[in-house]
Design a protein around this motif. Structure first.
Motif, PDB file in Angstrom:
ATOM      1  N   GLY B  29      18.020  67.751  -2.438  1.00  0.00           N
ATOM      2  CA  GLY B  29      18.410  69.114  -2.135  1.00  0.00           C
ATOM      3  C   GLY B  29      18.951  69.224  -0.725  1.00  0.00           C
ATOM      4  O   GLY B  29      19.589  68.306  -0.241  1.00  0.00           O
ATOM      5  N   GLU B  30      18.649  70.335  -0.075  1.00  0.00           N
ATOM      6  CA  GLU B  30      19.216  70.614   1.237  1.00  0.00           C
ATOM      7  C   GLU B  30      18.114  70.728   2.292  1.00  0.00           C
ATOM      8  O   GLU B  30      17.109  71.395   2.077  1.00  0.00           O
ATOM      9  CB  GLU B  30      20.015  71.924   1.201  1.00  0.00           C
ATOM     10  CG  GLU B  30      21.136  71.904   0.153  1.00  0.00           C
ATOM     11  CD  GLU B  30      22.168  72.994   0.366  1.00  0.00           C
ATOM     12  OE1 GLU B  30      23.336  72.772   0.038  1.00  0.00           O
ATOM     13  OE2 GLU B  30      21.816  74.081   0.871  1.00  0.00           O
ATOM     14  N   ALA B  62      21.946  66.728  -0.153  1.00  0.00           N
ATOM     15  CA  ALA B  62      23.316  67.233  -0.174  1.00  0.00           C
ATOM     16  C   ALA B  62      23.711  67.799   1.173  1.00  0.00           C
ATOM     17  O   ALA B  62      24.891  67.927   1.484  1.00  0.00           O
ATOM     18  CB  ALA B  62      23.443  68.322  -1.237  1.00  0.00           C
ATOM     19  N   PHE B  63      22.708  68.136   1.979  1.00  0.00           N
ATOM     20  CA  PHE B  63      22.999  68.772   3.262  1.00  0.00           C
ATOM     21  C   PHE B  63      21.852  68.505   4.214  1.00  0.00           C
ATOM     22  O   PHE B  63      20.683  68.590   3.826  1.00  0.00           O
ATOM     23  CB  PHE B  63      23.171  70.286   3.067  1.00  0.00           C
ATOM     24  CG  PHE B  63      23.518  71.014   4.328  1.00  0.00           C
ATOM     25  CD1 PHE B  63      24.837  71.104   4.745  1.00  0.00           C
ATOM     26  CD2 PHE B  63      22.520  71.582   5.116  1.00  0.00           C
ATOM     27  CE1 PHE B  63      25.163  71.766   5.926  1.00  0.00           C
ATOM     28  CE2 PHE B  63      22.838  72.233   6.294  1.00  0.00           C
ATOM     29  CZ  PHE B  63      24.161  72.329   6.696  1.00  0.00           C
ATOM     30  N   LEU B  64      22.184  68.158   5.451  1.00  0.00           N
ATOM     31  CA  LEU B  64      21.159  67.928   6.475  1.00  0.00           C
ATOM     32  C   LEU B  64      21.708  68.445   7.793  1.00  0.00           C
ATOM     33  O   LEU B  64      22.839  68.109   8.159  1.00  0.00           O
ATOM     34  CB  LEU B  64      20.870  66.427   6.592  1.00  0.00           C
ATOM     35  CG  LEU B  64      19.800  66.026   7.616  1.00  0.00           C
ATOM     36  CD1 LEU B  64      18.418  66.005   6.967  1.00  0.00           C
ATOM     37  CD2 LEU B  64      20.087  64.656   8.215  1.00  0.00           C
ATOM     38  N   ASP B  65      20.956  69.259   8.484  1.00  0.00           N
ATOM     39  CA  ASP B  65      21.466  69.787   9.744  1.00  0.00           C
ATOM     40  C   ASP B  65      20.568  69.373  10.906  1.00  0.00           C
ATOM     41  O   ASP B  65      19.677  68.527  10.748  1.00  0.00           O
ATOM     42  CB  ASP B  65      21.627  71.309   9.656  1.00  0.00           C
ATOM     43  CG  ASP B  65      20.292  72.022   9.674  1.00  0.00           C
ATOM     44  OD1 ASP B  65      19.238  71.357   9.734  1.00  0.00           O
ATOM     45  OD2 ASP B  65      20.296  73.257   9.615  1.00  0.00           O
TER      46      ASP B  65
END
Ligand SMILES: Nc1ncnc2c1ncn2[C@@H]1O[C@H](COP(=O)(O)OP(=O)(O)O)[C@@H](O)[C@H]1O
Ligand SMILES: Nc1ncnc2c1ncn2[C@@H]1O[C@H](COP(=O)(O)OP(=O)(O)O)[C@@H](O)[C@H]1O
Lengths: 145, 124, 145, 124
Positions: B29-30, B62-65
């Motif tokens: 996931g994110e 799907a997303f990593l910040d």
């Protein structure tokens, strides 16, 4: 999407971490419609996410009745500009790191990351006055006029 | 037409696996400011249970910040305190890039696949 | 998303047909985050699309410098409300068909379709005064209190 | 994680096939007020070429709204004028529903699949 000059979209979301993914999704959709490459779409999603994260975190992240975050997308012929405005406490942007911290810190990655993913980064803030961060990313071959 | 947009919704699923004295934290996931606390708690709990060899599998992320990066650095510091290590499994360019930009490729042991990790555990 | 009361999102898009898909996408994303079923998500996407289509078409669909369309999403605990406001010519809502036309017409499907896909439909309009259409859809088992 | 959200972007692709005196208009993507004129023109051109047996394949349509319905009804009226017919291929409940709500299931010949259409052409 050619033939349009500076088409603007505005999005207002509550100052709450759980809605940042919606802003990110919207940013990605706009970037795709402008035919940015999938890599650039990713760059823009991260940048917008980081901008919104700072705005939300510093506006109290849903702790009480907090003013919302305003996001403005300006689709130019050669670039996408995104402004994120909060009504949080503001800060002195001169204190912000230009590059990632050299010691092993758990924070301070946000703004350096944004800077390296977009072409133009601007921050207007003053203690007490809220913050407006503006970024611009150019379509390939259109960098800096 | 499958509609995967639904999965872009900052939902983060976390599964745990133990291989020898290694704990593998499998994310899907994110990872953002909303979901990162879940990851932080997972790592914290492992350390409290005395598990200091942690590997976070980012293959299905799907997303990593930057908040996600911060949590991983925090975890690394925790386990280092106990002479342990925190590595990542990642072969996705879109995610590796974020580590590279922030100078963190030098800080984390990076495995390109689950097999890569298992081979290194065996070899050790 | 429980525990929130009436969380509001605002979206402003240019009065241009090509951006309606973004409003639809955003509506779908919000509805999914509220755990509406995929069928209800579809219903809401169609309803929002129809509302925006009327707003855009009657505001001149990008013919010149037209005022933008404002969309407001209000996430309640039991329902999603969407308001679409335009600054077009307005009309007399009493003239609108309650059900699909009985002869074979090529138009007039929009409002009957919206009505049948949502739980509450309201239209505020007056000739010359712009139009605000509001719909509400309830989460399953939460219909009409 | 595949990201199909990109395809939700009111893009409409139209392909044409001719089977005997039937013209199959194969749509993929979204039919809304932005993309519908493309469909309207396609049908208009077919009629001008004297092709009055038209079938619109909606199997790969992810979204269809009242403007799309209007264009199909317009096409039907045009071909009827020449003793032709305009049918649809559709087995997707989410799309069929829209026809049902608006009473248009009674107006269009509906084929549940390409095979269904071909069988009916042969049988005729
Ligand atoms: N919108 C904002 N409002 C107030 N302060 C901010 C804002 N954005 C950034 N800052 C300040 O700039 C600093 C650096 O931000 P950033 O690089 O994103 O790292 P981090 O948020 O992890 O500290 C923050 O710690 C904060 O003091
Ligand atoms: N936002 C609006 N502004 C002005 N008139 C509107 C608006 N929405 C609907 N109408 C009027 O209501 C009528 C019926 O709308 P609708 O059922 O969507 O069918 P259609 O748009 O195909 O005519 C329109 O023809 C128009 O006269």
């Amino acid at each position: 999407m050619s033939g349009d000059k500076n088409v603007a979209f505005e999005l207002e979301i509550p100052a709450n971490a759980k809605y940042i993914s919606l802003a990110r999704l919207f940013a990605g959709s706009i970037a795709r419609r402008m035919n940015f490459s999938e890599d650039s779409v990713d760059d823009l999603k991260i940048a917008v996410s980081e901008m919104c994260t700072n705005a939300v975190v510093h506006t109290g992240n849903g702790t009480a009745e907090k003013p919302p975050i305003n996001i403005r997308f300006i689709m130019g012929e050669e670039s996408l500009t995104v402004e994120v405005q909060d009504r949080g406490p503001g800060f002195d942007p001169r204190c912000v790191l230009e590059s990632p911290p050299s010691e092993l810190l758990e924070k301070g990655f946000g703004i350096p990351l944004i800077r390296s993913l977009v072409d133009v980064f601007e921050c207007q803030s003053s203690p007490g006055g809220g913050t407006k961060v503006t970024i611009t990313k150019f379509l390939p071959g259109r960098e800096r006029g | 037409m499958v509609d995967n947009e639904v999965r872009e919704g900052s939902e983060l699923d976390i599964a745990l696996e133990h291989v020898g004295d290694h704990s593998i934290v499998v994310l899907s996931g994110e990872v953002d400011v909303y979901s990162a606390p879940k990851l932080r708690d997972t790592i914290k709990n492992l350390v409290e249970e005395g598990r200091y060899r942690i590997v976070v599998d980012l293959e299905d992320v799907a997303f990593l910040d930057s908040t996600g990066l911060g949590v991983l650095v925090g975890g690394l510091k925790r386990v280092k305190h106990h002479q342990g290590d925190l590595g990542i499994i990642c072969n996705q360019e879109r995610i590796l890039r974020i580590f590279r930009i922030t100078g963190l490729t030098k800080v984390f042991t990076i495995y390109s696949s689950r097999e890569d990790l298992l081979a290194s555990i065996k070899g050790a």
